[in-house]
Design a protein around this motif. Sequence first.
Motif, PDB file in Angstrom:
ATOM      1  N   PRO A 218      22.668  20.814 -82.536  1.00 33.59           N
ATOM      2  CA  PRO A 218      24.125  20.770 -82.456  1.00 33.59           C
ATOM      3  C   PRO A 218      24.681  20.070 -81.222  1.00 33.59           C
ATOM      4  CG  PRO A 218      23.329  22.933 -81.834  1.00 33.59           C
ATOM      5  CD  PRO A 218      22.137  22.161 -82.305  1.00 33.59           C
ATOM      6  N   SER A 219      23.860  19.922 -80.167  1.00 36.03           N
ATOM      7  CA  SER A 219      24.404  19.362 -78.929  1.00 36.03           C
ATOM      8  C   SER A 219      23.296  18.744 -78.087  1.00 36.03           C
ATOM      9  CB  SER A 219      25.106  20.466 -78.130  1.00 36.03           C
ATOM     10  OG  SER A 219      25.484  20.004 -76.858  1.00 36.03           O
ATOM     11  N   LYS A 220      23.659  17.695 -77.334  1.00 35.65           N
ATOM     12  CA  LYS A 220      22.742  17.087 -76.375  1.00 35.65           C
ATOM     13  C   LYS A 220      23.154  17.431 -74.954  1.00 35.65           C
ATOM     14  CE  LYS A 220      21.544  13.105 -79.287  1.00 35.65           C
ATOM     15  NZ  LYS A 220      21.534  11.606 -79.380  1.00 35.65           N
ATOM     16  N   ALA A 221      24.081  18.370 -74.804  1.00 34.56           N
ATOM     17  CA  ALA A 221      24.589  18.723 -73.481  1.00 34.56           C
ATOM     18  C   ALA A 221      23.459  19.208 -72.579  1.00 34.56           C
ATOM     19  CB  ALA A 221      25.662  19.806 -73.600  1.00 34.56           C
ATOM     20  N   PRO A 222      23.383  18.744 -71.341  1.00 34.91           N
ATOM     21  CA  PRO A 222      22.369  19.241 -70.408  1.00 34.91           C
ATOM     22  C   PRO A 222      22.462  20.762 -70.295  1.00 34.91           C
ATOM     23  CG  PRO A 222      23.516  17.340 -69.492  1.00 34.91           C
ATOM     24  CD  PRO A 222      24.266  17.742 -70.733  1.00 34.91           C
ATOM     25  N   SER A 223      21.314  21.429 -70.267  1.00 37.92           N
ATOM     26  CA  SER A 223      21.343  22.886 -70.294  1.00 37.92           C
ATOM     27  C   SER A 223      20.123  23.499 -69.638  1.00 37.92           C
ATOM     28  CB  SER A 223      21.447  23.391 -71.734  1.00 37.92           C
ATOM     29  OG  SER A 223      20.319  22.972 -72.488  1.00 37.92           O
ATOM     30  N   ILE A 224      20.294  24.722 -69.173  1.00 35.94           N
ATOM     31  CA  ILE A 224      19.206  25.574 -68.725  1.00 35.94           C
ATOM     32  C   ILE A 224      19.541  26.990 -69.194  1.00 35.94           C
ATOM     33  CG2 ILE A 224      18.612  24.152 -66.732  1.00 35.94           C
ATOM     34  CD1 ILE A 224      20.076  26.192 -64.966  1.00 35.94           C
ATOM     35  N   TYR A 225      18.593  27.926 -69.013  1.00 32.76           N
ATOM     36  CA  TYR A 225      18.811  29.303 -69.429  1.00 32.76           C
ATOM     37  C   TYR A 225      18.504  30.247 -68.270  1.00 32.76           C
ATOM     38  CZ  TYR A 225      19.161  27.383 -74.091  1.00 32.76           C
ATOM     39  OH  TYR A 225      19.579  26.657 -75.182  1.00 32.76           O
ATOM     40  N   ALA A 226      18.936  31.477 -68.431  1.00 33.20           N
ATOM     41  CA  ALA A 226      18.678  32.481 -67.393  1.00 33.20           C
ATOM     42  C   ALA A 226      18.506  33.845 -68.024  1.00 33.20           C
ATOM     43  CB  ALA A 226      19.834  32.520 -66.394  1.00 33.20           C
ATOM     44  N   ARG A 227      17.641  34.622 -67.438  1.00 32.24           N
ATOM     45  CA  ARG A 227      17.504  36.045 -67.772  1.00 32.24           C
ATOM     46  C   ARG A 227      18.231  36.799 -66.666  1.00 32.24           C
ATOM     47  NH1 ARG A 227      16.120  40.486 -71.184  1.00 32.24           N
ATOM     48  NH2 ARG A 227      15.427  42.142 -69.793  1.00 32.24           N
ATOM     49  N   GLU A 228      19.308  37.502 -67.021  1.00 37.24           N
ATOM     50  CA  GLU A 228      20.089  38.239 -66.031  1.00 37.24           C
ATOM     51  C   GLU A 228      20.801  39.409 -66.697  1.00 37.24           C
ATOM     52  OE1 GLU A 228      23.871  36.026 -64.968  1.00 37.24           O
ATOM     53  OE2 GLU A 228      22.652  34.332 -65.664  1.00 37.24           O
ATOM     54  N   ASP A 229      20.835  40.535 -66.014  1.00 37.85           N
ATOM     55  CA  ASP A 229      21.505  41.739 -66.524  1.00 37.85           C
ATOM     56  C   ASP A 229      20.964  42.160 -67.894  1.00 37.85           C
ATOM     57  OD1 ASP A 229      23.175  41.720 -64.241  1.00 37.85           O
ATOM     58  OD2 ASP A 229      24.496  40.263 -65.197  1.00 37.85           O
ATOM     59  N   GLY A 230      19.676  41.971 -68.099  1.00 39.32           N
ATOM     60  CA  GLY A 230      19.053  42.374 -69.354  1.00 39.32           C
ATOM     61  C   GLY A 230      19.383  41.480 -70.524  1.00 39.32           C
ATOM     62  N   LYS A 231      19.944  40.313 -70.265  1.00 38.84           N
ATOM     63  CA  LYS A 231      20.361  39.418 -71.330  1.00 38.84           C
ATOM     64  C   LYS A 231      19.857  37.998 -71.077  1.00 38.84           C
ATOM     65  CE  LYS A 231      24.597  42.033 -72.295  1.00 38.84           C
ATOM     66  NZ  LYS A 231      26.057  41.960 -72.575  1.00 38.84           N
ATOM     67  N   ILE A 232      19.928  37.170 -72.120  1.00 38.69           N
ATOM     68  CA  ILE A 232      19.614  35.745 -72.008  1.00 38.69           C
ATOM     69  C   ILE A 232      20.918  34.962 -72.101  1.00 38.69           C
ATOM     70  CG2 ILE A 232      18.562  33.747 -73.157  1.00 38.69           C
ATOM     71  CD1 ILE A 232      16.516  35.412 -71.728  1.00 38.69           C
ATOM     72  N   TYR A 233      21.134  34.103 -71.126  1.00 38.29           N
ATOM     73  CA  TYR A 233      22.315  33.245 -71.138  1.00 38.29           C
ATOM     74  C   TYR A 233      21.893  31.785 -71.108  1.00 38.29           C
ATOM     75  CZ  TYR A 233      25.175  37.352 -70.072  1.00 38.29           C
ATOM     76  OH  TYR A 233      25.791  38.579 -70.117  1.00 38.29           O
ATOM     77  N   GLY A 234      22.618  30.965 -71.846  1.00 39.81           N
ATOM     78  CA  GLY A 234      22.471  29.522 -71.770  1.00 39.81           C
ATOM     79  C   GLY A 234      23.625  28.953 -70.983  1.00 39.81           C
ATOM     80  N   TYR A 235      23.314  28.004 -70.109  1.00 40.79           N
ATOM     81  CA  TYR A 235      24.338  27.314 -69.325  1.00 40.79           C
ATOM     82  C   TYR A 235      24.345  25.848 -69.748  1.00 40.79           C
ATOM     83  CZ  TYR A 235      24.596  31.374 -66.205  1.00 40.79           C
ATOM     84  OH  TYR A 235      24.774  32.635 -65.684  1.00 40.79           O
ATOM     85  N   PHE A 236      25.474  25.402 -70.272  1.00 43.53           N
ATOM     86  CA  PHE A 236      25.592  24.053 -70.819  1.00 43.53           C
ATOM     87  C   PHE A 236      26.645  23.274 -70.032  1.00 43.53           C
ATOM     88  CE2 PHE A 236      24.215  26.971 -74.038  1.00 43.53           C
ATOM     89  CZ  PHE A 236      23.217  26.289 -74.725  1.00 43.53           C
ATOM     90  N   LEU A 237      26.313  22.058 -69.694  1.00 44.56           N
ATOM     91  CA  LEU A 237      27.248  21.197 -68.981  1.00 44.56           C
ATOM     92  C   LEU A 237      27.968  20.337 -70.009  1.00 44.56           C
ATOM     93  CD1 LEU A 237      28.255  20.517 -66.171  1.00 44.56           C
ATOM     94  CD2 LEU A 237      26.473  18.760 -66.026  1.00 44.56           C
ATOM     95  N   GLU A 238      29.183  20.740 -70.352  1.00 45.58           N
ATOM     96  CA  GLU A 238      29.956  20.070 -71.383  1.00 45.58           C
ATOM     97  C   GLU A 238      31.233  19.492 -70.782  1.00 45.58           C
ATOM     98  OE1 GLU A 238      30.562  22.939 -74.474  1.00 45.58           O
ATOM     99  OE2 GLU A 238      28.423  23.081 -74.975  1.00 45.58           O
ATOM    100  N   LYS A 239      31.345  18.169 -70.808  1.00 48.21           N
ATOM    101  CA  LYS A 239      32.508  17.453 -70.261  1.00 48.21           C
ATOM    102  C   LYS A 239      32.757  17.838 -68.807  1.00 48.21           C
ATOM    103  CE  LYS A 239      34.745  16.966 -74.762  1.00 48.21           C
ATOM    104  NZ  LYS A 239      35.966  17.228 -75.582  1.00 48.21           N
ATOM    105  N   GLY A 240      31.662  17.952 -68.078  1.00 51.77           N
ATOM    106  CA  GLY A 240      31.757  18.228 -66.646  1.00 51.77           C
ATOM    107  C   GLY A 240      31.951  19.684 -66.288  1.00 51.77           C
ATOM    108  N   LYS A 241      32.089  20.567 -67.283  1.00 51.79           N
ATOM    109  CA  LYS A 241      32.300  21.984 -67.026  1.00 51.79           C
ATOM    110  C   LYS A 241      31.147  22.813 -67.576  1.00 51.79           C
ATOM    111  CE  LYS A 241      37.358  21.716 -67.044  1.00 51.79           C
ATOM    112  NZ  LYS A 241      38.611  22.260 -67.640  1.00 51.79           N
ATOM    113  N   ILE A 242      30.863  23.921 -66.923  1.00 54.54           N
ATOM    114  CA  ILE A 242      29.781  24.804 -67.360  1.00 54.54           C
ATOM    115  C   ILE A 242      30.303  25.761 -68.423  1.00 54.54           C
ATOM    116  CG2 ILE A 242      28.204  26.646 -66.687  1.00 54.54           C
ATOM    117  CD1 ILE A 242      27.957  25.366 -63.965  1.00 54.54           C
ATOM    118  N   VAL A 243      29.599  25.808 -69.548  1.00 59.37           N
ATOM    119  CA  VAL A 243      29.885  26.771 -70.604  1.00 59.37           C
ATOM    120  C   VAL A 243      28.703  27.739 -70.676  1.00 59.37           C
ATOM    121  CG1 VAL A 243      30.313  27.105 -73.057  1.00 59.37           C
ATOM    122  CG2 VAL A 243      31.286  25.113 -71.891  1.00 59.37           C
ATOM    123  N   LYS A 244      28.991  29.033 -70.589  1.00 60.33           N
ATOM    124  CA  LYS A 244      27.960  30.071 -70.580  1.00 60.33           C
ATOM    125  C   LYS A 244      27.993  30.833 -71.899  1.00 60.33           C
ATOM    126  CE  LYS A 244      26.535  34.175 -67.897  1.00 60.33           C
ATOM    127  NZ  LYS A 244      26.905  35.035 -66.741  1.00 60.33           N
TER     128      LYS A 244
END
Length: 317
Positions: A218-244
């Motif tokens: 669905p997307s080629k946006a640069p991304s990484i993931y994190a394990r935090e607070d017992g959850k998995i989050y994806g961080y995506f750089l979309e149009k210069g802004k971070i979407v979590k």
Amino acid sequence: MKTAFLCPYFGKFPKHIQLWLNSCGTNKDTTFFIFTDDKQQLDYPDNFVVNYTTLEELKAVFQKKFDFEICLPGIYKLGDYKPLYGYLFEELIKGYDAWGYLDVPDEICGKVSDFVNEEAFSKSDKLMARGHMTIFRNTPEVNRRFMADTGEDFDYKDIFSSDHFYNFEEIAKGSINWVYRKNSWPVNLLDDAVADVSGLFFDFRRSCVSEKLEYYRPSKAPSIYAREDGKIYGYFLEKGKIVKREYLYVHFKRRKMDINVPLESDKYLIVPTGFEPYQNVTPNIIKQYAKKKLFYNVFGEEVKKSISRKLGKTNGR
């Protein structure tokens, strides 16, 4: 909702196994049943039940459920048996509302109950369409649906009496997902809950499954993931802004992951090269870890394994 995951795994656990255990261990309303021949000392969370066994012993347990001779010549063939676990381990999972399978060596788990709940099951008895995680409502009827018409010129008896790998766990023709489609049983794909990192690229690119049972990204946006607070989050750089975004789990497709955090950690970054100490995610952090590579050797290895399995010449993972 009480959920049981059934996880046969034979051979040596991956080096990051304690990270995986920790990520599952925070899900106190979920039980993980492990069947393994790796007896190394690990810090198993309280919601794990470990059964030390061998593949041959497990095959003997499975055989009792069939009136024909089954074939389980190597661990590669276990992939075909995954959609049968609710039937094969029926006595073990009595009292659970749902059961599922998930991969051990190449994923980290988030908060299961955020995604696996009565709302998710409201219009379907099956969640997701992937071999690395799928979850079923636990009823005798659902647990026997693998016996239904596959829509192909073979049925479950052909699949489980053969040493050929049919990829029955995923979206190959005649697989469990096509059985559901053939018999008009709806599937909740939960695509927004799955961080399935494509094996075609070095940088993280999330892969999804469409209603037509086809993979797409669905997307080629640069991304990484994190394990935090017992959850998995994806961080995506979309149009210069971070979407979590939160995910049920992240699957990183047999990557060779460097481990640069203590194994008892439960908070860290998950990047294309491995596990890194946690830090607040900024656009520059994402750019640092989301660099592309022209050639990615894991893709070549996956192609080789796929060809070998089709030819019936491998008994590896």
